[in-house]
Write an enzyme that holds these catalytic residues in place. Structure first.
Site, PDB file in Angstrom:
ATOM      1  N   LYS A 259      18.807  -9.985  34.268  1.00  0.00           N
ATOM      2  CA  LYS A 259      18.797  -8.515  33.260  1.00  0.00           C
ATOM      3  C   LYS A 259      19.788  -7.578  33.749  1.00  0.00           C
ATOM      4  CE  LYS A 259      18.097  -5.236  29.910  1.00  0.00           C
ATOM      5  NZ  LYS A 259      16.970  -4.459  28.660  1.00  0.00           N
ATOM      6  N   LYS A 271      19.719   5.910  21.933  1.00  0.00           N
ATOM      7  CA  LYS A 271      18.357   6.422  23.187  1.00  0.00           C
ATOM      8  C   LYS A 271      18.400   8.144  22.911  1.00  0.00           C
ATOM      9  CE  LYS A 271      17.327   2.994  26.436  1.00  0.00           C
ATOM     10  NZ  LYS A 271      16.078   2.936  26.123  1.00  0.00           N
ATOM     11  N   GLU A 343      17.972  -4.473  23.437  1.00  0.00           N
ATOM     12  CA  GLU A 343      19.374  -6.019  23.081  1.00  0.00           C
ATOM     13  C   GLU A 343      18.899  -6.328  24.941  1.00  0.00           C
ATOM     14  OE1 GLU A 343      18.733  -2.514  25.502  1.00  0.00           O
ATOM     15  OE2 GLU A 343      19.597  -3.187  27.283  1.00  0.00           O
ATOM     16  N   ARG A 345      17.162  -8.907  25.833  1.00  0.00           N
ATOM     17  CA  ARG A 345      16.475 -10.285  24.875  1.00  0.00           C
ATOM     18  C   ARG A 345      17.231 -10.728  24.605  1.00  0.00           C
ATOM     19  NH1 ARG A 345      12.163  -7.170  21.574  1.00  0.00           N
ATOM     20  NH2 ARG A 345      12.295  -5.395  23.495  1.00  0.00           N
TER      21      ARG A 345
HETATM   22  N1  BES Z   1      16.173  -0.708  29.277  1.00  0.00           N
HETATM   23  C1  BES Z   1      14.916  -0.590  28.316  1.00  0.00           C
HETATM   24  C2  BES Z   1      14.278  -0.941  28.661  1.00  0.00           C
HETATM   25  C3  BES Z   1      13.293   0.929  30.107  1.00  0.00           C
HETATM   26  C4  BES Z   1      12.610   1.529  29.858  1.00  0.00           C
HETATM   27  C5  BES Z   1      14.109   0.113  30.687  1.00  0.00           C
HETATM   28  C6  BES Z   1      12.388   2.346  30.392  1.00  0.00           C
HETATM   29  C7  BES Z   1      13.061   1.263  32.636  1.00  0.00           C
HETATM   30  C8  BES Z   1      13.076   1.846  32.099  1.00  0.00           C
HETATM   31  C9  BES Z   1      15.514  -1.269  27.038  1.00  0.00           C
HETATM   32  O1  BES Z   1      15.795  -2.220  26.464  1.00  0.00           O
HETATM   33  C10 BES Z   1      14.443  -0.810  25.477  1.00  0.00           C
HETATM   34  O2  BES Z   1      15.510  -0.092  25.295  1.00  0.00           O
HETATM   35  N2  BES Z   1      13.794  -1.004  25.237  1.00  0.00           N
HETATM   36  C11 BES Z   1      13.384  -0.843  24.282  1.00  0.00           C
HETATM   37  C12 BES Z   1      13.123  -1.906  23.375  1.00  0.00           C
HETATM   38  C13 BES Z   1      12.667  -1.493  22.121  1.00  0.00           C
HETATM   39  C14 BES Z   1      13.513  -0.937  21.340  1.00  0.00           C
HETATM   40  C15 BES Z   1      11.863  -2.942  20.412  1.00  0.00           C
HETATM   41  C16 BES Z   1      12.050  -0.127  24.475  1.00  0.00           C
HETATM   42  O3  BES Z   1      11.378  -0.262  25.307  1.00  0.00           O
HETATM   43  O4  BES Z   1      12.024   1.126  24.039  1.00  0.00           O
HETATM   44 ZN    ZN Z   2      17.833  -1.251  25.241  1.00  0.00          ZN
HETATM   45 ZN    ZN Z   3      17.775  -2.534  27.898  1.00  0.00          ZN
END
Ligand code: BES
Ligand code: ZN
Ligand code: ZN
Length: 487
Positions: A259, A271, A343, A345
């Site tokens: 990724k 976020k 995003e 995935r």
């Molecule tokens: N890049 C983030 C996940 C992440 C979180 C990586 C903390 C490293 C440290 C990913 O794209 C994300 O935001 N995932 C969401 C998914 C949800 C919206 C289904 C998450 O983990 O909250």
């Molecule tokens: Zn994200």
């Molecule tokens: Zn991400």
């Protein structure tokens, strides 16, 4: 940058020698443990610890008529495995700085008994020399000079091992350095075009490698709606960056997919500030697989490897993709976006489709900082793995055990699949009612690899970045190297 070398003999001109010892009475130690010390040094050390039992860890400088011996007590022998030995080695660079040594030797001391401990310790010394000072100002450099600190210029690992070990250790530290540098670089610099540029530079001189790019225009023709959607708000073009290494015969390659979200604001599903900070790590999968293939090619391993990373920025603008949008992915499936922050995935899905179709690999392993839930599921010591193939998973677990970078398997539990069903498309990009976010991510990705190809997804969101120190860890590069060599 610190120069590392291997030498069978201690060079008395150096400012000191680091001498690791398990906590025990130094007088009971076998003679071979002192092999790297001169007579004067051995005498001085034995004299200093006469009648003492050391049970704690710590460093004691012992002066002798030859150069100073820094006796480095490691704790109890029975508590040591290759991971703790490596971690002990990683501290040496800091010790060298503390004692202001610009050139030093490192002995294996009492670690000579177990070759794997000794190698792990030396690996640690090499990995520990990493620093990221690129963005420190002139004042920082000046203040270092004024304080009398000299850079650690040269570390000599004392070992009679052959040149191969030296090469391996050097390559390992250079590869992990590449991974860490990519992650640590600020996100407005480390954009998709920047990553492409430095990877092209880095591989230009590496034999049997080829770097290529699938441009945004080509992705549009291919119907890669996932990656195009994610990158839609960015001024930079989204792209696939591919490194192929040919070290094997005609067999199908092993594929690593990483990724490469160069920054993840969450998009319109923005976020909150405390969760956005640190999202420069979101190209961690990309950085890790690039480090791994750099090592594979530098070590000339006899395998064919293909590494592909989808690069895009997840930003906010009037062009951004929106919650409620439906994207048509490269494999034809449609996805209803309910959260633009899920995003990773989306762009990985297209990357998996492309990788499988183009390279018909023997196996695909993808690495991604995919879910915040990962650290809640397995903690910060483990990465999570989810796979459709038992043999592939066990080969990764084996590599993981060997190099001391733990992974924990989570199930691709079929009963959770229905939570990803959408009223208007083939799939949702996130299931609001499923708490097991890491499993959800894996189940989503499973739709984009056919049963033909053994596939494993590794969620590295729990390990890629140290949130306290706010620096990259470089974890999982060594695991991938071992896996590629042995799969
Ligand atoms: N890049 C983030 C996940 C992440 C979180 C990586 C903390 C490293 C440290 C990913 O794209 C994300 O935001 N995932 C969401 C998914 C949800 C919206 C289904 C998450 O983990 O909250
Ligand atoms: Zn994200
Ligand atoms: Zn991400």
């Amino acid at each position: 940058m610190t120069l590392l070398s291997l030498s069978p003999e201690y060079n008395a001109v150096q400012e000191g020698i680091i001498f690791p010892f398990f906590a025990e009475n130094i007088h009971k130690a076998q003679r071979k443990s002192f092999a790297d010390l001169s007579r004067a040094q051995t005498r001085a050390v034995k004299q200093a610890f006469k009648n003492t039992d050391i049970h704690q860890e710590g460093v004691f400088p012992i002066f002798s008529s030859d150069s100073t011996v820094y006796v480095y007590f490691l704790g109890k022998e029975k508590d040591y495995d290759s991971r703790s030995a490596r971690e002990a080695g990683e501290k040496i660079f800091g010790l060298a700085k503390k004692f202001r040594l610009s050139s030093l030797s490192v002995s294996a001391g009492t670690l000579w008994k177990d070759a794997s401990l000794k190698i792990a310790f030396f690996e640690g010394v090499a990995l520990g020399t990493y620093e990221f000072n690129e963005y420190k100002g002139d004042k920082f450099v000046k203040s270092q000079e004024e304080s009398g600190a000299k850079p650690v210029e040269k570390i000599t690992l004392l070992s009679s091992e052959n040149i191969l070990l030296q090469e391996r250790i050097t390559v390992l530290s250079e590869s992990v350095r590449l991974t860490k540098d990519i992650i640590n670089t600020p996100p407005s610099i480390a954009t998709p075009s920047f990553v492409e540029k430095i990877i092209k530079e880095k591989f230009a001189k590496i034999k049997n490698t080829k770097v290529s790019v699938v441009s945004q225009k080509e992705l549009t023709k291919l119907g890669a709606g996932g990656i195009l959607g994610v990158g839609q708000a960015s001024d930079e073009e989204s792209r696939f960056l591919i490194v192929e290494y040919k070290g094997g015969k005609k067999e199908a390659p092993l594929a690593l997919v990483g990724k490469g979200v160069t920054y993840d604001t969450g998009g319109l599903s923005l976020k909150p500030a405390q969760y956005m900070l640190g999202m420069k790590q979101d190209l961690g999968g990309c950085a890790t697989v690039m480090g791994a293939v750099f090592a594979a090619a530098s070590l000339k391993i006899k395998k064919n490897i293909v590494v592909l990373t989808p690069l895009a920025e997840n930003l906010v603008s009037r062009d951004a993709y929106k919650p409620d949008d439906v994207l048509t992915m490269m494999n034809g499936k449609t996805v209803e976006v309910i959260n633009t922050d899920a995003e990773g995935r989306l762009l990985l899905a297209d990357a998996l489709t492309y990788t499988e179709r183009t390279f018909s690999p023997r196996a695909i392993v993808d690495l991604a900082t995919l879910t915040g839930a990962c650290a809640y599921a397995v903690g910060n010591d483990f990465a999570a793995v989810l796979s459709t193939n038992k043999a592939l998973t066990s080969s990764l677990v084996k590599a993981s055990d060997k190099v001391g970078e733990p992974i924990w398997e989570l199930p691709l539990h079929a009963r959770y699949e229905k939570l990803l069903s959408s009223p208007i498309a083939d799939l949702l990009n996130s299931a609001s009612k499923l708490k097991a976010g890491t499993i959800e991510g894996g189940l989503f990705l499973k739709n984009f690899v056919t049963d033909k190809t053994p596939w494993c997804h590794m969620d590295i969101a729990s390990v890629a970045f140290d949130d306290n120190e706010r620096v990259a860890t470089g974890r999982q590069v060594r695991l991938l190297i071992d896996w590629m060599e042995n799969f």
